[in-house]
Scaffold this motif. Structure first.
Motif, PDB file in Angstrom:
ATOM      1  N   LEU A 204       0.834  -1.198   0.000  1.00 44.65           N
ATOM      2  CA  LEU A 204       0.000   0.000   0.000  1.00 44.65           C
ATOM      3  C   LEU A 204       0.873   1.254   0.000  1.00 44.65           C
ATOM      4  O   LEU A 204       0.695   2.158  -0.821  1.00 44.65           O
ATOM      5  N   ILE A 205       1.827   1.309   0.923  1.00 37.98           N
ATOM      6  CA  ILE A 205       2.621   2.524   1.050  1.00 37.98           C
ATOM      7  C   ILE A 205       3.489   2.739  -0.190  1.00 37.98           C
ATOM      8  O   ILE A 205       3.663   3.866  -0.647  1.00 37.98           O
ATOM      9  N   GLN A 206       3.960   1.628  -0.747  1.00 36.65           N
ATOM     10  CA  GLN A 206       4.782   1.767  -1.946  1.00 36.65           C
ATOM     11  C   GLN A 206       3.947   2.258  -3.128  1.00 36.65           C
ATOM     12  O   GLN A 206       4.382   3.135  -3.890  1.00 36.65           O
ATOM     13  N   GLN A 207       2.763   1.689  -3.255  1.00 32.18           N
ATOM     14  CA  GLN A 207       1.920   2.092  -4.390  1.00 32.18           C
ATOM     15  C   GLN A 207       1.485   3.541  -4.268  1.00 32.18           C
ATOM     16  O   GLN A 207       1.483   4.289  -5.252  1.00 32.18           O
ATOM     17  N   ILE A 208       1.119   3.934  -3.048  1.00 39.59           N
ATOM     18  CA  ILE A 208       0.694   5.321  -2.859  1.00 39.59           C
ATOM     19  C   ILE A 208       1.875   6.261  -3.097  1.00 39.59           C
ATOM     20  O   ILE A 208       1.739   7.311  -3.734  1.00 39.59           O
ATOM     21  N   ALA A 209       3.053   5.856  -2.613  1.00 38.82           N
ATOM     22  CA  ALA A 209       4.246   6.675  -2.837  1.00 38.82           C
ATOM     23  C   ALA A 209       4.466   6.879  -4.335  1.00 38.82           C
ATOM     24  O   ALA A 209       4.792   7.974  -4.794  1.00 38.82           O
ATOM     25  N   LYS A 210       4.227   5.806  -5.068  1.00 37.09           N
ATOM     26  CA  LYS A 210       4.428   5.859  -6.510  1.00 37.09           C
ATOM     27  C   LYS A 210       3.455   6.841  -7.160  1.00 37.09           C
ATOM     28  O   LYS A 210       3.863   7.727  -7.917  1.00 37.09           O
ATOM     29  N   THR A 211       2.172   6.657  -6.836  1.00 38.79           N
ATOM     30  CA  THR A 211       1.180   7.536  -7.474  1.00 38.79           C
ATOM     31  C   THR A 211       1.343   8.971  -7.013  1.00 38.79           C
ATOM     32  O   THR A 211       1.110   9.900  -7.787  1.00 38.79           O
ATOM     33  N   GLU A 212       1.749   9.179  -5.779  1.00 40.77           N
ATOM     34  CA  GLU A 212       1.842  10.541  -5.262  1.00 40.77           C
ATOM     35  C   GLU A 212       3.226  11.146  -5.484  1.00 40.77           C
ATOM     36  O   GLU A 212       3.433  12.326  -5.242  1.00 40.77           O
ATOM     37  N   GLY A 213       4.172  10.311  -5.844  1.00 41.69           N
ATOM     38  CA  GLY A 213       5.480  10.838  -6.205  1.00 41.69           C
ATOM     39  C   GLY A 213       6.391  11.189  -5.052  1.00 41.69           C
ATOM     40  O   GLY A 213       7.212  12.077  -5.163  1.00 41.69           O
ATOM     41  N   PHE A 214       6.257  10.485  -3.926  1.00 43.37           N
ATOM     42  CA  PHE A 214       7.263  10.674  -2.867  1.00 43.37           C
ATOM     43  C   PHE A 214       8.028   9.366  -2.678  1.00 43.37           C
ATOM     44  O   PHE A 214       7.689   8.340  -3.288  1.00 43.37           O
ATOM     45  N   LYS A 215       9.067   9.472  -1.907  1.00 43.92           N
ATOM     46  CA  LYS A 215       9.855   8.268  -1.648  1.00 43.92           C
ATOM     47  C   LYS A 215       9.645   7.829  -0.202  1.00 43.92           C
ATOM     48  O   LYS A 215       9.340   8.647   0.663  1.00 43.92           O
ATOM     49  N   VAL A 216       9.829   6.530   0.033  1.00 40.40           N
ATOM     50  CA  VAL A 216       9.749   6.054   1.414  1.00 40.40           C
ATOM     51  C   VAL A 216      11.024   5.284   1.765  1.00 40.40           C
ATOM     52  O   VAL A 216      11.661   4.679   0.896  1.00 40.40           O
ATOM     53  N   GLU A 217      11.341   5.395   3.026  1.00 38.69           N
ATOM     54  CA  GLU A 217      12.467   4.622   3.529  1.00 38.69           C
ATOM     55  C   GLU A 217      11.894   3.779   4.667  1.00 38.69           C
ATOM     56  O   GLU A 217      11.477   4.304   5.699  1.00 38.69           O
ATOM     57  N   ILE A 218      11.814   2.462   4.419  1.00 37.85           N
ATOM     58  CA  ILE A 218      11.137   1.591   5.384  1.00 37.85           C
ATOM     59  C   ILE A 218      12.108   1.172   6.490  1.00 37.85           C
ATOM     60  O   ILE A 218      13.238   0.759   6.223  1.00 37.85           O
ATOM     61  N   GLN A 219      11.649   1.303   7.727  1.00 37.59           N
ATOM     62  CA  GLN A 219      12.448   0.820   8.862  1.00 37.59           C
ATOM     63  C   GLN A 219      11.655  -0.273   9.561  1.00 37.59           C
ATOM     64  O   GLN A 219      10.635   0.002  10.178  1.00 37.59           O
ATOM     65  N   SER A 220      12.136  -1.509   9.444  1.00 41.72           N
ATOM     66  CA  SER A 220      11.437  -2.633  10.041  1.00 41.72           C
ATOM     67  C   SER A 220      11.957  -2.834  11.462  1.00 41.72           C
ATOM     68  O   SER A 220      13.005  -3.419  11.676  1.00 41.72           O
ATOM     69  N   LEU A 221      11.206  -2.345  12.445  1.00 40.64           N
ATOM     70  CA  LEU A 221      11.766  -2.237  13.805  1.00 40.64           C
ATOM     71  C   LEU A 221      11.070  -3.097  14.843  1.00 40.64           C
ATOM     72  O   LEU A 221      11.617  -3.365  15.904  1.00 40.64           O
ATOM     73  N   GLY A 222       9.847  -3.495  14.562  1.00 42.44           N
ATOM     74  CA  GLY A 222       9.019  -4.068  15.628  1.00 42.44           C
ATOM     75  C   GLY A 222       8.034  -2.994  16.046  1.00 42.44           C
ATOM     76  O   GLY A 222       8.327  -1.801  15.932  1.00 42.44           O
ATOM     77  N   PHE A 223       6.864  -3.431  16.530  1.00 42.69           N
ATOM     78  CA  PHE A 223       5.775  -2.475  16.736  1.00 42.69           C
ATOM     79  C   PHE A 223       6.136  -1.388  17.751  1.00 42.69           C
ATOM     80  O   PHE A 223       6.016  -0.196  17.472  1.00 42.69           O
ATOM     81  N   ASN A 224       6.593  -1.805  18.928  1.00 39.37           N
ATOM     82  CA  ASN A 224       6.881  -0.809  19.965  1.00 39.37           C
ATOM     83  C   ASN A 224       8.043   0.092  19.582  1.00 39.37           C
ATOM     84  O   ASN A 224       8.002   1.300  19.793  1.00 39.37           O
ATOM     85  N   ALA A 225       9.044  -0.508  18.996  1.00 36.07           N
ATOM     86  CA  ALA A 225      10.209   0.269  18.582  1.00 36.07           C
ATOM     87  C   ALA A 225       9.821   1.273  17.500  1.00 36.07           C
ATOM     88  O   ALA A 225      10.361   2.387  17.454  1.00 36.07           O
ATOM     89  N   ALA A 226       8.884   0.875  16.644  1.00 37.57           N
ATOM     90  CA  ALA A 226       8.444   1.778  15.584  1.00 37.57           C
ATOM     91  C   ALA A 226       7.790   3.019  16.194  1.00 37.57           C
ATOM     92  O   ALA A 226       8.057   4.148  15.785  1.00 37.57           O
ATOM     93  N   LEU A 227       6.935   2.795  17.206  1.00 42.55           N
ATOM     94  CA  LEU A 227       6.283   3.931  17.861  1.00 42.55           C
ATOM     95  C   LEU A 227       7.314   4.814  18.570  1.00 42.55           C
ATOM     96  O   LEU A 227       7.217   6.043  18.544  1.00 42.55           O
ATOM     97  N   GLN A 228       8.315   4.168  19.186  1.00 40.50           N
ATOM     98  CA  GLN A 228       9.376   4.945  19.847  1.00 40.50           C
ATOM     99  C   GLN A 228      10.128   5.789  18.830  1.00 40.50           C
ATOM    100  O   GLN A 228      10.444   6.947  19.092  1.00 40.50           O
ATOM    101  N   ALA A 229      10.403   5.181  17.672  1.00 44.63           N
ATOM    102  CA  ALA A 229      11.113   5.906  16.623  1.00 44.63           C
ATOM    103  C   ALA A 229      10.306   7.118  16.180  1.00 44.63           C
ATOM    104  O   ALA A 229      10.849   8.200  15.944  1.00 44.63           O
TER     105      ALA A 229
END
Ligand SMILES: Nc1ncnc2c1ncn2[C@@H]1O[C@H](COP(=O)(O)OP(=O)(O)O)[C@@H](O)[C@H]1O
Ligand SMILES: [Mg+2]
Lengths: 280, 506
Positions: free
Chosen positions: B85-110
């Motif tokens: 989803l995020i990749q496709q939306i990034a594509k259509t909207e023309g932004f880039k994403v940098e995915i950080q696979s951290l774990g749920f709690n760590a993601a919220l902390q980040a």
């Protein structure tokens, strides 16, 4: 063999003459003989040793002069080993004192390790180090304590092995030797530190009968070389032959002592008589 | 006073240090071997896909594994509904994403610490969370659903659950729903930790039904987890992408716009179908092509080898520390110094008397809160394993020293050697020889115990396996592979260690 031993012994003593203060004190004690005093090697006063509730030594008084060969005899459990082990501080007395060449072993200031360098001990079960070769067994203490260079220590080990007739076994493991051979290595190992006194705790008791002779032969030549020795032994014939004095212990006390002739020829106490009647 | 400098302990007993070095070389060699296999399939951490239109890059934090929203596919690529989803939306909207696979709690902390701009992690929009975060429009309507074994013809609805056992995931919405209705339908609820465990329970007959998050369940069914659904899903929360309150509003707007476009042009439905099968299917025929066992082996191999490498590395690290502890405290333990001896005794009592897992949680979760500083998972894991094994090694070393004939010490002391010299030159070399088989045994125990570290998320072998079957539900086969890998690794290690032992200690 005797001549070799005597010669090598005196050479060893000469070469090690100035190595430590203790050696000098031993010399002095031996020399004081000539000044009319007694050259006392070991002095034991009212020595008691308890293990828990049981008293194993119940007041031992004993004096050993330089050059004396003392045999300690007595029934099993009499406390002979304990007494011997008190002389090189493998056991701590419960009370009383043990003095080796003027050094009181119970004095905290006395460096027990230094004293032990001058008191060689030979155990019933040899206690050779199986993780080392025969030569390395002999070299260990000189290398660690006198920092003797490896080559010199090895040469000394070979000399000592020659004295006990095992020169060709220098590089084998002790476990590959017979009991009699192991015990002769153990004697060589104790001699490597050039001790002033040698203690033997039933050195031949664990040996097959045919091995006993060789070991006794080595001990005999040490005695003839003037070594101060205390032997705990069951070899009565041998004791009678080499000892200058024999001490009979029983139940933690010295029951009787005297010359071999007195002890074996005219025993006084009933206990000694009954002991002798059993072992002779 | 009776403590030897370490250098001397190890230096003195050369055979020991050589032996340890050799054992380590073994472990590390095996790890390197596992590592070379893994590099071929090493997952790419970050990916940018879109041609830069606005050129802006957003850092998107996400969970490690929450299939079907985010998980690693067979090539190690992070995929799933969220990711696609995020990749496709990034594509259509023309932004880039940098995915950080951290774990749920760590993601919220980040996110909170502004290390990330947004979190997409199958995150339910709740009133509480709205206090802290701004959410995009909901992109997924979740809920819970019941599933039963594929071949079960008796259960047709909740009313057939009388007397049954229903498996749920601890702390999940499914658990809440199941408990709410337990007395009404007369079933017993049994909560476990993982979706895959629940499904295996149903298949093995230990439970008759499972109530789980609808998307997780639907995805499992597409993966052929052997279940089917017979009831409709119960609507629950909706998922949204979170940003910090008042920030990255341009991202929120772009996401909402892109999502709306996807919903109109049908790509959204296509995406859901890809992971969940037809909306509301009963699972019949929804199962994807089922990979053969050897296909599965090929697929899982890179991840499992990575796991093996981590297992071997942490075991090697912990083994070194444990040996040092074992030798030093083992010597303390037999020391005439009462204090040292008691320190060693107490240490052994504590670590033999407590489970490994407790320490794993303590070092990884507890200690950081005490010292106010994060502890790396490697450090926490190595400490856990080494302190535990160290306690056993202290006893092994003590036993070995004490089993060296007392005559050896007396023989050495009677020559004038100090206690320290005697230990170093006479006692320890013999003790090492006596202890070697037990030390090898402890090493093997340690290697196996390292699997416990999966509980804190350490990426060792069994953890990797869990990640794999969390995504493909091939539990039995994956565990079988893991068992074989452990067995081969341990057999090899033991065999080589014994050869070394014979070479060096005889
Ligand atoms: N470490 C010890 N603990 C307790 N009792 C001991 C210990 N060593 C020796 N004994 C006891 O002391 C007594 C004398 O032992 P020992 O000196 O070996 O006698 P001997 O050498 O004359 O046969 C024996 O009764 C023995 O059981
Ligand atoms: Mg005795």
């Amino acid at each position: 063999m005797n001549q070799t031993l005597n010669r090598t012994k005196s050479e060893l003593e000469d070469s090690a003459m100035d190595t430590s203060r203790l050696t000098q004190r031993i010399r002095q004690t031996q020399q004081s003989d000539e000044q009319g005093q007694t050259g006392v090697a070991i002095m034991i006063k009212d020595l008691h040793k308890r293990y828990g509730d049981t008293e194993v030594l119940k007041g031992i008084d004993m004096e050993v002069k330089s050059g004396e060969v003392i045999s300690i005899i007595g029934p099993s459990g009499a406390g002979k080993s304990t007494l011997l082990r008190c002389i090189n501080a493998l056991e701590r007395p419960s009370s009383g004192s043990v003095t080796v060449y003027g050094m009181d072993l119970s004095d905290p200031k006395t460096n027990i390790d230094k004293v032990r360098e001058h008191v060689g001990m030979v155990f019933q079960h040899f206690n050779l180090f199986p993780n080392m070769s025969v030569a390395e067994n002999i070299m260990l203490a000189p290398r660690m304590l006198h920092k003797t260079p490896k080559e010199d220590a090895y040469q000394q080990a070979l000399d000592l092995l020659e004295i006990v007739g095992l020169k060709e076994k220098a590089d084998v493991r002790p476990t590959d030797l017979s009991g009699g051979q192991q015990q002769r290595v153990a004697i060589a190992r104790a001699l490597a530190m050039n001790p002033a006194v040698m203690l033997f705790d039933e050195a031949t008791s664990a040996l097959d009968p045919e091995m006993v002779g060789d070991v006794l032969e080595v001990i005999r030549s040490l005695a003839e070389g003037g070594m101060t020795m205390i032997l705990v032994t069951h070899e009565m014939g041998f004791a009678r032959e080499v000892s200058s004095r024999v001490i009979f212990t029983d139940a933690g006390v010295i029951e009787e002592e005297g010359t071999p002739e007195q002890i074996f020829g005219t025993p006084q106490s009933p206990r000694l008589r009954s002991f002798l009647s059993k072992v002779l | 006073m009776h403590v030897m400098p370490l250098r001397k302990v190890l230096g003195g007993t050369q055979s020991l240090s050589r032996w340890v070095a050799a054992l380590l070389a073994l472990l590390l060699g095996m790890a390197a071997l596992a590592g070379t296999v893994v590099t071929t399939g090493a997952p790419a951490q970050a990916s940018t896909i879109s041609r830069a239109v606005k050129g802006k890059t957003f850092r998107i934090a996400t969970d490690t594994t929450f299939a079907p929203f985010e998980f690693r596919d067979t090539t190690g690529e992070l995929v799933g509904i969220d990711m696609d989803l995020i990749q496709q939306i990034a594509k259509t909207e023309g932004f880039k994403v940098e995915i950080q696979s951290l774990g749920f709690n760590a993601a919220l902390q980040a996110l909170t610490s502004k290390q990330a701009d947004a979190v997409i992690a199958g995150m339910t929009i709740t009133e509480d969370r709205k206090q802290v975060y701004d959410f995009t429009d909901p992109y997924f309507d979740s809920g819970v659903q019941m599933a039963i074994a594929k071949d079960n013809e008796e259960i047709k609805g909740y009313k057939d659950l009388k007397g049954a056992i229903v498996a749920v995931k601890t702390g999940s919405e499914g658990e809440a729903f199941a408990k709410r209705n337990a007395s009404k339908y007369g079933y017993t609820v049994k909560a476990v930790d993982q979706s895959s465990t629940m499904y295996e329970m149903v298949k093995s007959g230990n439970a008759q039904a499972v109530i789980d998050d609808y998307p997780v369940l639907a995805y499992g069914i597409t993966q052929g987890n052997g279940l089917k659904t017979v009831t409709a899903k119960v609507r629950g929360g909706s998922y949204g992408v979170a940003v910090n309150k008042g920030q990255n509003q341009d991202f929120v707007a772009a996401f909402n716009e892109g999502l709306a476009k996807m919903k109109t042009d049908g790509t959204y439905n296509k995406l859901l179908k890809k992971y969940l099968g037809g909306q509301g299917t009963t699972g019949k025929g929804a199962a994807a092509h089922k990979l053969s066992f050897f296909g599965l082996v090929r697929q899982s191999f890179p991840a499992l080898m990575l796991g093996l490498k981590n297992t071997l590395l942490i075991t090697a690290m912990a083994f070194v520390i444990a040996l040092l502890i074992g030798i030093i405290l083992g010597l303390w333990r037999v020391s005439p110094n009462r204090i040292l001896s008691w320190v060693a005794r107490i240490y052994v009592a504590i670590f033999r008397g407590t489970p490994v897992l407790v320490w794993a949680f303590f070092f990884y979760l507890g200690v950081p809160q005490l010292i106010g500083h994060k502890i790396s998972i490697w450090l926490a894991g190595a400490l856990t394993l080494s302190l535990n094994s160290g306690a056993y090694l202290v006893e092994i070393v003590r036993g070995a020293i004490q089993s060296v004939d007392t005559g050896q010490m007396e023989g050495a002391r009677s020559l004038g050697l100090t206690r320290r010299m005697a230990l170093r030159r006479v006692i320890l070399p013999q003790a090492v020889r006596i202890a070697t088989p037990s030390i090898i045994n402890q090493l093997v125990i340690m290697l196996k115990d390292s699997s416990l570290l999966l509980a804190i998320g350490f990426g060792e072998l069994l953890y990797q396996a869990q990640q794999i079957y969390a995504a493909n539900f091939r539990v039995t086969e994956t565990l079988f592979m893991v068992g074989v890998i452990y067995f081969v690794a341990i057999t090899l290690l033991t065999w080589l260690a014994n050869i070394l032992d014979k070479r060096m200690n005889r």
